[in-house]
Motif scaffolding. Structure first.
Motif, PDB file in Angstrom:
ATOM      1  N   HIS A 183       1.793   2.613 -11.948  1.00 29.72           N
ATOM      2  CA  HIS A 183       2.077   1.414 -12.730  1.00 29.72           C
ATOM      3  C   HIS A 183       1.006   1.192 -13.769  1.00 29.72           C
ATOM      4  O   HIS A 183       0.297   0.192 -13.750  1.00 29.72           O
ATOM      5  CB  HIS A 183       2.212   0.192 -11.800  1.00 29.72           C
ATOM      6  CG  HIS A 183       3.152  -0.823 -12.343  1.00 29.72           C
ATOM      7  ND1 HIS A 183       2.762  -2.086 -12.714  1.00 29.72           N
ATOM      8  CD2 HIS A 183       4.467  -0.735 -12.622  1.00 29.72           C
ATOM      9  CE1 HIS A 183       3.818  -2.739 -13.174  1.00 29.72           C
ATOM     10  NE2 HIS A 183       4.866  -1.939 -13.132  1.00 29.72           N
ATOM     11  N   HIS A 257       3.788 -11.825 -12.729  1.00 26.56           N
ATOM     12  CA  HIS A 257       3.214 -10.517 -13.065  1.00 26.56           C
ATOM     13  C   HIS A 257       2.405 -10.628 -14.341  1.00 26.56           C
ATOM     14  O   HIS A 257       2.765 -11.394 -15.234  1.00 26.56           O
ATOM     15  CB  HIS A 257       4.318  -9.464 -13.243  1.00 26.56           C
ATOM     16  CG  HIS A 257       3.791  -8.070 -13.112  1.00 26.56           C
ATOM     17  ND1 HIS A 257       3.208  -7.404 -14.160  1.00 26.56           N
ATOM     18  CD2 HIS A 257       3.737  -7.253 -12.046  1.00 26.56           C
ATOM     19  CE1 HIS A 257       2.816  -6.212 -13.732  1.00 26.56           C
ATOM     20  NE2 HIS A 257       3.119  -6.096 -12.455  1.00 26.56           N
ATOM     21  N   ARG A 266      11.467  -3.008 -10.839  1.00 25.46           N
ATOM     22  CA  ARG A 266      11.505  -2.370  -9.521  1.00 25.46           C
ATOM     23  C   ARG A 266      12.126  -3.291  -8.478  1.00 25.46           C
ATOM     24  O   ARG A 266      12.668  -2.835  -7.467  1.00 25.46           O
ATOM     25  CB  ARG A 266      10.074  -1.994  -9.081  1.00 25.46           C
ATOM     26  CG  ARG A 266       9.390  -1.041 -10.043  1.00 25.46           C
ATOM     27  CD  ARG A 266       7.890  -0.966  -9.810  1.00 25.46           C
ATOM     28  NE  ARG A 266       7.211  -2.219 -10.096  1.00 25.46           N
ATOM     29  CZ  ARG A 266       5.913  -2.420  -9.983  1.00 25.46           C
ATOM     30  NH1 ARG A 266       5.133  -1.437  -9.574  1.00 25.46           N
ATOM     31  NH2 ARG A 266       5.366  -3.590 -10.269  1.00 25.46           N
ATOM     32  N   ARG A 333       1.001   4.780  -3.832  1.00 30.93           N
ATOM     33  CA  ARG A 333       0.186   4.640  -5.047  1.00 30.93           C
ATOM     34  C   ARG A 333      -0.926   5.667  -5.157  1.00 30.93           C
ATOM     35  O   ARG A 333      -1.414   5.944  -6.252  1.00 30.93           O
ATOM     36  CB  ARG A 333      -0.346   3.205  -5.133  1.00 30.93           C
ATOM     37  CG  ARG A 333      -1.153   2.858  -6.376  1.00 30.93           C
ATOM     38  CD  ARG A 333      -0.385   3.081  -7.687  1.00 30.93           C
ATOM     39  NE  ARG A 333       0.852   2.353  -7.816  1.00 30.93           N
ATOM     40  CZ  ARG A 333       0.976   1.100  -8.260  1.00 30.93           C
ATOM     41  NH1 ARG A 333      -0.085   0.441  -8.632  1.00 30.93           N
ATOM     42  NH2 ARG A 333       2.166   0.528  -8.375  1.00 30.93           N
TER      43      ARG A 333
HETATM   44  O1  LIG Z   1       0.619  -3.635 -12.720  1.00 28.95           O
HETATM   45  C1  LIG Z   1       0.125  -4.543 -12.060  1.00 28.95           C
HETATM   46  O2  LIG Z   1      -0.677  -5.390 -12.521  1.00 28.95           O
HETATM   47  C2  LIG Z   1       0.480  -4.712 -10.639  1.00 28.95           C
HETATM   48  C3  LIG Z   1       1.683  -3.945 -10.219  1.00 28.95           C
HETATM   49  O3  LIG Z   1       2.794  -4.361 -10.411  1.00 28.95           O
HETATM   50  C4  LIG Z   1       1.486  -2.638  -9.611  1.00 28.95           C
HETATM   51  O4  LIG Z   1       0.350  -2.178  -9.495  1.00 28.95           O
HETATM   52  O5  LIG Z   1       2.484  -2.006  -9.216  1.00 28.95           O
END
Ligand SMILES: O=C([O-])CC(=O)C(=O)O
Ligand SMILES: CC(=O)SCCNC(=O)CCNC(=O)[C@H](O)C(C)(C)COP(=O)(O)OP(=O)(O)OC[C@H]1O[C@@H](n2cnc3c(N)ncnc32)[C@H](O)[C@@H]1OP(=O)(O)O
Length: 372
Positions: A183, A257, A266, A333
């Protein structure tokens, strides 16, 4: 000096991994909607690390490497047994265990690109095993070794319970892994990049990133959402609960967000899975509560749900302990963190911003015995 609080809108690097443009999320140019519907998590890992989707042979090779590296050193399993089990949050355990893994990797401090890629494979392969092993050890259960014939989603659920998961569970879990993989420059990814930009090692970068993900304003929100749903307890209590929180200016976890304004693309995929799975498992109230809360928060505050909101009821439906939700986020992640770490090394410059000093002006040192 102009200070941008929370670095909102500040562009701090270039990256060819993922993009958020006009509320559309892509990994290397592939729309997340397309990937969520069609891709395996392993294909996404390959995509993030190589900036192209794998051929069948390339995917087979990555799967083989991941399978060969999924087992943990026995010292790490023994270490889990030393933790004050009933007080330890699994994110703390994961952060510690990743750091410990680095001590057993002979290449940990080797800085060439091939060695860093090998470490990426090893870390990605071991993350699901770390989470499921800790989850079992803390209950006094024997760890279940990873199976070479299962993909990451199926293996995770298998290692957690010892039972082969249903296809619908594998589909949901795989989708969640795909959706959480990367992200752009979110807080934990930025943390990883700041860490390795000092030319520190991959394990340090991932350990730092886990620490940043743990917070409830970031990855920790998925567990907080489930805590909220559990606290509410029944659909008829949801409206008053949420309205009271909003009236008290408290945040509702899983909403809002920093980047998305119209909504997190998502969330809709997880919402569909949540509806399906909560019905199947006979707990539709968590989905019903969630949609009711969404209606109120969106109506009152114009804040749409983010990725963490419906993932909570999805994981709960899969029978997963609530404090494992954020570690699952990390299992996914870590693929993005690793892609960003490798990208940072490729074109590195120390990341070191400035602070606008607001403390007192010049002062004269006074010896301790003369101070008031
Ligand atoms: O992008 C962001 O600040 C937080 C987020 O949604 C992620 O890390 O998936
Ligand atoms: C994977 C992820 O990390 S996704 C995010 C997960 N985090 C959460 O779900 C936690 C809840 N959400 C939040 O705390 C925020 O929306 C964040 C941290 C995600 C983004 O925050 P920011 O862009 O910094 O917005 P900030 O926190 O400054 O909020 C701006 C305004 O919206 C309000 N607001 C933001 N989110 C929420 C929320 N979830 N519930 C109620 N109000 C909210 C704030 O109270 C603030 O109101 P004010 O201007 O009247 O003081």
């Amino acid at each position: 000096m102009t200070v941008t609080r929370g670095l909102e809108g500040v562009v701090a690097t270039t990256s060819s991994i993922s993009s958020i443009i006009d509320d559309t999320l892509t990994y290397v140019g592939y729309n997340i909607d397309d990937l969520a519907e069609n891709a395996s998590f392993e294909e996404v890992i390959y995509l993030l690390w190589h900036r192209k989707l794998p051929t069948k042979a390339q995917l087979d090779e990555l799967n083989k490497q991941l399978a060969e590296n999924a087992e943990l050193p026995k010292e790490v399993i023994e270490h889990f047994k030393l933790y004050p089990i009933d007080k330890v949050h699994p994110m703390g355990a994961l952060r510690t265990a990743v750091s410990l893994l680095g001590l057993y990797d002979e290449e940990a401090d080797l800085m060439d690109p091939e060695a860093n890629y090998r470490k990426a494979v090893r870390l990605q392969a071991k993350m699901p095993t770390l989470v499921t092993t800790f989850a079992r050890v803390r209950k006094g259960l024997e760890p279940i070794a990873p199976r070479k014939d299962l993909g990451i989603a199926a293996n995770f659920l298998y290692m957690l319970t010892g039972n082969e998961p249903e296809p619908i569970a594998i589909e949901a879990f795989n989708k969640a892994l795909v959706l959480h993989a990367d992200h752009e420059l979110n807080a934990s990814t930025f943390t990883a990049r700041v860490c390795v930009a000092t030319l520190s090692d991959v394990y340090s970068g991932i350990t730092s990133a886990i620490g940043a993900l743990k917070g409830p304003l970031h990855g920790g929100a998925n567990e907080a959402v489930m805590n909220m749903l559990t606290e509410i307890g029944s659909v008829d209590r949801a409206e008053s609960y949420v309205r009271e929180k909003l009236a008290n200016k408290e945040k509702i976890m899983g909403f809002g967000h920093r980047v998305y304004r119209q909504g997190d693309p998502r969330a809709k995929h997880l919402k569909v899975m949540s509806e399906k799975l909560t019905k199947l498992t006979g707990k539709p109230e968590y989905y019903e509560m969630s949609t009711l809360i969404e209606g109120i928060v969106t109506g009152e505050k114009n804040l749409p749900p983010n990725v963490d909101f419906y993932s909570a009821s999805v994981y709960d439906s899969l029978g997963i302990d609530h404090d494992l939700f954020t570690p699952i986020f990390a299992v996914s992640r870590v693929s993005g963190w690793l892609a960003h770490i490798l990208e940072q090394y490729e074109n590195n410059r120390l990341i070191r911003p400035r602070a606008d000093y607001t403390g007192p002006g010049m002062q004269k040192y006074v010896p301790v015995e003369l101070r008031d």
